[in-house]
Design an enzyme around this catalytic site. Structure first.
Site, PDB file in Angstrom:
ATOM      1  N   ASN A 150       0.807  -1.234   0.000  1.00 31.95           N
ATOM      2  CA  ASN A 150       0.000   0.000   0.000  1.00 31.95           C
ATOM      3  C   ASN A 150       0.834   1.275   0.000  1.00 31.95           C
ATOM      4  O   ASN A 150       0.466   2.259  -0.632  1.00 31.95           O
ATOM      5  CB  ASN A 150      -1.007  -0.012   1.157  1.00 31.95           C
ATOM      6  CG  ASN A 150      -0.347  -0.048   2.499  1.00 31.95           C
ATOM      7  OD1 ASN A 150       0.728  -0.623   2.662  1.00 31.95           O
ATOM      8  ND2 ASN A 150      -0.962   0.577   3.475  1.00 31.95           N
ATOM      9  N   GLY A 226       2.059  -6.053   7.242  1.00 30.13           N
ATOM     10  CA  GLY A 226       1.145  -6.683   6.288  1.00 30.13           C
ATOM     11  C   GLY A 226      -0.121  -7.123   6.981  1.00 30.13           C
ATOM     12  O   GLY A 226      -0.491  -6.585   8.036  1.00 30.13           O
ATOM     13  N   THR A 230      -1.177 -13.176   7.706  1.00 35.40           N
ATOM     14  CA  THR A 230       0.233 -13.456   7.371  1.00 35.40           C
ATOM     15  C   THR A 230       1.097 -13.308   8.634  1.00 35.40           C
ATOM     16  O   THR A 230       1.990 -14.115   8.875  1.00 35.40           O
ATOM     17  CB  THR A 230       0.734 -12.485   6.269  1.00 35.40           C
ATOM     18  OG1 THR A 230      -0.246 -12.375   5.260  1.00 35.40           O
ATOM     19  CG2 THR A 230       2.031 -12.968   5.669  1.00 35.40           C
ATOM     20  N   GLU A 248       3.579  -5.389  12.296  1.00 30.82           N
ATOM     21  CA  GLU A 248       2.632  -4.270  12.106  1.00 30.82           C
ATOM     22  C   GLU A 248       1.523  -4.792  11.212  1.00 30.82           C
ATOM     23  O   GLU A 248       1.756  -5.056  10.030  1.00 30.82           O
ATOM     24  CB  GLU A 248       3.328  -3.086  11.441  1.00 30.82           C
ATOM     25  CG  GLU A 248       4.499  -2.509  12.223  1.00 30.82           C
ATOM     26  CD  GLU A 248       4.099  -1.894  13.535  1.00 30.82           C
ATOM     27  OE1 GLU A 248       2.913  -1.541  13.687  1.00 30.82           O
ATOM     28  OE2 GLU A 248       4.955  -1.788  14.422  1.00 30.82           O
ATOM     29  N   CYS A 282      -3.196   1.722   6.205  1.00 29.13           N
ATOM     30  CA  CYS A 282      -3.594   0.988   7.407  1.00 29.13           C
ATOM     31  C   CYS A 282      -4.194   1.932   8.448  1.00 29.13           C
ATOM     32  O   CYS A 282      -4.913   1.501   9.343  1.00 29.13           O
ATOM     33  CB  CYS A 282      -2.397   0.244   7.976  1.00 29.13           C
ATOM     34  SG  CYS A 282      -0.974   1.320   8.222  1.00 29.13           S
ATOM     35  N   GLU A 461       7.509   0.374  16.160  1.00 29.83           N
ATOM     36  CA  GLU A 461       8.555   0.906  15.296  1.00 29.83           C
ATOM     37  C   GLU A 461       8.726   2.383  15.626  1.00 29.83           C
ATOM     38  O   GLU A 461       8.034   2.917  16.478  1.00 29.83           O
ATOM     39  CB  GLU A 461       8.140   0.743  13.827  1.00 29.83           C
ATOM     40  CG  GLU A 461       7.978  -0.712  13.411  1.00 29.83           C
ATOM     41  CD  GLU A 461       7.720  -0.881  11.917  1.00 29.83           C
ATOM     42  OE1 GLU A 461       6.789  -0.249  11.394  1.00 29.83           O
ATOM     43  OE2 GLU A 461       8.461  -1.660  11.287  1.00 29.83           O
TER      44      GLU A 461
HETATM   45  P1  NDP Z   1       0.182  -9.412   3.143  1.00 31.43           P
HETATM   46  O1  NDP Z   1       0.214  -9.925   4.533  1.00 31.43           O
HETATM   47  O2  NDP Z   1      -0.505 -10.218   2.115  1.00 31.43           O
HETATM   48  O3  NDP Z   1       1.652  -9.202   2.600  1.00 31.43           O
HETATM   49  C1  NDP Z   1       2.630  -8.394   3.248  1.00 31.43           C
HETATM   50  C2  NDP Z   1       4.004  -8.830   2.802  1.00 31.43           C
HETATM   51  O4  NDP Z   1       4.229 -10.162   3.288  1.00 31.43           O
HETATM   52  C3  NDP Z   1       4.171  -8.903   1.292  1.00 31.43           C
HETATM   53  O5  NDP Z   1       5.507  -8.599   0.956  1.00 31.43           O
HETATM   54  C4  NDP Z   1       3.866 -10.353   1.017  1.00 31.43           C
HETATM   55  O6  NDP Z   1       4.411 -10.777  -0.196  1.00 31.43           O
HETATM   56  C5  NDP Z   1       4.542 -11.017   2.205  1.00 31.43           C
HETATM   57  N1  NDP Z   1       4.072 -12.348   2.548  1.00 31.43           N
HETATM   58  C6  NDP Z   1       2.892 -12.940   2.224  1.00 31.43           C
HETATM   59  N2  NDP Z   1       2.851 -14.201   2.721  1.00 31.43           N
HETATM   60  C7  NDP Z   1       4.031 -14.403   3.370  1.00 31.43           C
HETATM   61  C8  NDP Z   1       4.592 -15.498   4.094  1.00 31.43           C
HETATM   62  N3  NDP Z   1       3.946 -16.642   4.250  1.00 31.43           N
HETATM   63  N4  NDP Z   1       5.810 -15.345   4.631  1.00 31.43           N
HETATM   64  C9  NDP Z   1       6.484 -14.193   4.508  1.00 31.43           C
HETATM   65  N5  NDP Z   1       6.021 -13.122   3.813  1.00 31.43           N
HETATM   66  C10 NDP Z   1       4.807 -13.231   3.264  1.00 31.43           C
HETATM   67  O7  NDP Z   1      -0.397  -7.943   3.235  1.00 31.43           O
HETATM   68  P2  NDP Z   1      -0.720  -6.967   2.046  1.00 31.43           P
HETATM   69  O8  NDP Z   1       0.490  -6.799   1.181  1.00 31.43           O
HETATM   70  O9  NDP Z   1      -1.996  -7.411   1.432  1.00 31.43           O
HETATM   71  O10 NDP Z   1      -0.905  -5.584   2.793  1.00 31.43           O
HETATM   72  C11 NDP Z   1      -2.114  -5.147   3.312  1.00 31.43           C
HETATM   73  C12 NDP Z   1      -2.165  -5.350   4.802  1.00 31.43           C
HETATM   74  O11 NDP Z   1      -1.098  -4.682   5.428  1.00 31.43           O
HETATM   75  C13 NDP Z   1      -3.425  -4.792   5.407  1.00 31.43           C
HETATM   76  O12 NDP Z   1      -3.945  -5.713   6.331  1.00 31.43           O
HETATM   77  C14 NDP Z   1      -2.928  -3.551   6.137  1.00 31.43           C
HETATM   78  O13 NDP Z   1      -3.717  -3.166   7.228  1.00 31.43           O
HETATM   79  C15 NDP Z   1      -1.579  -3.980   6.563  1.00 31.43           C
HETATM   80  N6  NDP Z   1      -0.744  -2.820   6.858  1.00 31.43           N
HETATM   81  C16 NDP Z   1      -0.415  -2.550   8.153  1.00 31.43           C
HETATM   82  C17 NDP Z   1       0.341  -1.439   8.476  1.00 31.43           C
HETATM   83  C18 NDP Z   1       0.731  -1.154   9.885  1.00 31.43           C
HETATM   84  O14 NDP Z   1       1.601  -0.293  10.071  1.00 31.43           O
HETATM   85  N7  NDP Z   1       0.179  -1.805  10.886  1.00 31.43           N
HETATM   86  C19 NDP Z   1       0.771  -0.484   7.424  1.00 31.43           C
HETATM   87  C20 NDP Z   1       0.358  -0.887   6.114  1.00 31.43           C
HETATM   88  C21 NDP Z   1      -0.378  -1.997   5.841  1.00 31.43           C
HETATM   89  P3  NDP Z   1       3.537 -10.748  -1.538  1.00 31.43           P
HETATM   90  O15 NDP Z   1       2.721  -9.526  -1.552  1.00 31.43           O
HETATM   91  O16 NDP Z   1       4.581 -10.739  -2.570  1.00 31.43           O
HETATM   92  O17 NDP Z   1       2.710 -11.982  -1.505  1.00 31.43           O
END
Ligand code: NDP
Length: 482
Positions: A150, A226, A230, A248, A282, A461
């Site tokens: 994002n 993420g 995950t 996070e 987020c 963080e």
């Molecule tokens: P994901 O959890 O799908 O992915 C996050 C990252 O983790 C990506 O690089 C993804 O790779 C990777 N990933 C996925 N599966 C695995 C695994 N099994 N092991 C290790 N890495 C993995 O989240 P999104 O990318 O869909 O992001 C959206 C989410 O992030 C929302 O829930 C949002 O709220 C949260 N978020 C939280 C923030 C915070 O500060 N708390 C800030 C911003 C977002 P790939 O995409 O290549 O599959």
């Protein structure tokens, strides 16, 4: 077709398997570049380079590390326009937003931690008459940084910069959905003279390349941003290996508006906190609660403003709302709008996919959507949608709105609008979230602790918190003979 490359041992490399994944431009629906489909072999090579680089990087003076990170920061700033356009094409966000928020923040992240490295200090504890204890803070070694799609370069650099400043060497993975600015960052690092192996960037799928980082035996800690699901998987994998974790995760943030608020400021900021980056921040406030005496007026004015938002080509400077990040994500958002209607919600504006004309005819656009008449505990109000969709609900009393706000499994951020100072303090104390904004939104001071409560994460963080995370404390106790 442009091929993105991994950055390992200071070099740009193809994935060992030779396989690639398509990279889509969400505003056009077209494939415009190829992403390495890396696996554990690439991650192993990256971890080996990081391990080899660690003894020199970790013993370098703080000033020398500062100089490298400042050069990276300056080069990101030099390439502001290019990076903003790349972010916009990769993610679908308006270029104006990337230029104003994402890329400047990446500049600041490197600058902030470059200078922080020069100002850290450790504690000493005197055991009077017997000994003196001092604390050594030693960098952990090789660490993994995994970030979402994002705010691609913004969140990627938010993890990498403190890890490097603390003296760690990094194996990092951006989301495969938005890898372009991380690739451009690897070129910047080469130009900045980053020593080989200090930062390694591996591209690929989360379940393959990301999982390999989490499972790699040389990776001592994982800093992850993420989704909550995950994060849960990562926690399960990492815990038996005793890796340090910073998670996070998701959010479902309340935006609480009292009748005594500064009306114009509240209205204007609520449009931003609802729909900036297509609601894919987020920290967006996806549940708006308005005190009943103000409810009808606010609702009508808010809907009028939302109707005026221009959805369209992210490269057009007049666009307010760009494309959502991918086709599957658009379908997920639309399915929640459908669910909201089944749950009895009334759509006040929006609710549909938009067909943009011209260049972006094949893109993934969703109308900014406002929904009312939903119970606070229905799925639409409990689950993270992460798109341009907000609900609006009236309330009568402070305790009532607190119970709505705290009823979700998440606890990332909240916003409270009131001119009553005591009420602001009372609410801030009782809301279950890692950050509470009063009469503002998204105002960030990088020194403050940042993170979520409940299922929104573990750890903090920002500021010295991140530098502490990437180091291990050791107490040295020296007996003194008097
Ligand atoms: P994901 O959890 O799908 O992915 C996050 C990252 O983790 C990506 O690089 C993804 O790779 C990777 N990933 C996925 N599966 C695995 C695994 N099994 N092991 C290790 N890495 C993995 O989240 P999104 O990318 O869909 O992001 C959206 C989410 O992030 C929302 O829930 C949002 O709220 C949260 N978020 C939280 C923030 C915070 O500060 N708390 C800030 C911003 C977002 P790939 O995409 O290549 O599959």
């Amino acid at each position: 077709m442009l091929k993105i490359e991994n950055y390992i041992g200071g070099k740009l490399l193809e994935p060992v398997s030779g396989k690639y994944i398509d990279n889509y431009n969400p505003a056009t629906g077209e494939v415009y570049s190829l992403i390495p489909d890396s696996d554990e072999t690439d991650v192993e090579a990256a971890a080996r380079s990081a391990k080899a680089a660690f003894p020199v990087w970790s013993k370098m003076s703080a000033e020398a590390r500062h100089d490298v990170l400042m050069r990276v920061s300056a080069l990101i700033e030099r390439d502001l326009d290019l990076l903003a356009e790349a972010e916009s094409v990769d993610n679908g966000k308006p270029k104006t937003l990337a230029k104003k928020v994402d890329i400047p923040r990446a500049v600041s992240n490197f600058k902030f931690y470059a200078t922080a490295a020069m100002h850290t200090a450790t504690e000493a504890h005197e055991t009077v008459g017997q000994a003196i204890n001092y604390t050594l803070r030693q960098p952990l070694g090789v660490v993994g940084c995994i970030s979402p799609w994002n705010l691609p370069l913004y969140l990627f650099s938010w993890k990498i910069a403190p890890a490097l400043a603390a003296g760690c060497c990094v194996v990092a993975k951006p989301s495969e959905i938005t890898p372009m600015t991380a690739f451009l960052l690897s070129k910047i690092c080469i130009e900045a003279g980053m020593p080989e192996g200090v930062l390694n960037i591996v591209h690929g799928l989360g379940a393959k390349a990301g999982a390999a980082i989490v499972q790699n035996k040389d990776v001592k800690a994982i800093s992850f941003t993420g989704g909550t699901r995950t994060g849960e998987w990562i926690a399960r994998e990492a815990a038996p290996k005793f890796k340090k974790l910073s998670l996070e995760l998701g959010g479902k943030n309340p935006n609480i508006i009292f009748a005594d608020c500064d009306y114009e400021e509240t209205l204007a900021t609520t449009v931003l906190s609802s729909f900036s980056n297509q609601g894919q921040i987020c920290l967006c406030g996806s549940r708006i609660f308005v005190e009943r005496p103000l409810y009808e007026k606010f609702k009508n004015d808010f809907v009028e403003r939302v109707k005026k938002l221009k959805v369209g080509d992210p490269l057009d400077e007049t666009t307010n709302i760009g494309a959502v990040v991918s086709k599957p994500h658009m379908e997920k958002i639309l399915s929640y709008i459908d669910l909201a209607q089944k749950e009895g919600g009334t759509i006040l504006t929006g609710g549909k996919q938009i067909q943009v004309e011209g260049r972006c005819a094949g893109g993934y656009f969703v109308e900014p959507t406002v929904i009312e008449n939903l119970a606070h505990d229905c799925r639409t109000n409990q689950e993270e949608i992460f798109g341009p969709v907000v609900t609006i609900t009236p309330f009568d009393a402070e305790d009532e709105v607190l119970s709505y706000a705290n009823s979700v499994e998440y606890g990332l951020s909240a916003t409270v609008w009131t001119e009553n100072l005591s009420r602001a303090h009372r609410m801030a104390e009782k809301i279950e979230s890692g950050i509470v904004w009063v009469n503002t939104w998204l105002l960030r001071d990088l020194r403050t602790p940042f993170g979520g409560m409940k299922n929104s994460g573990v750890g903090r963080e920002g500021g010295f918190e991140a530098l502490k995370f990437f180091t291990e404390e050791k107490n040295v106790c020296i007996k003194i003979d008097y």
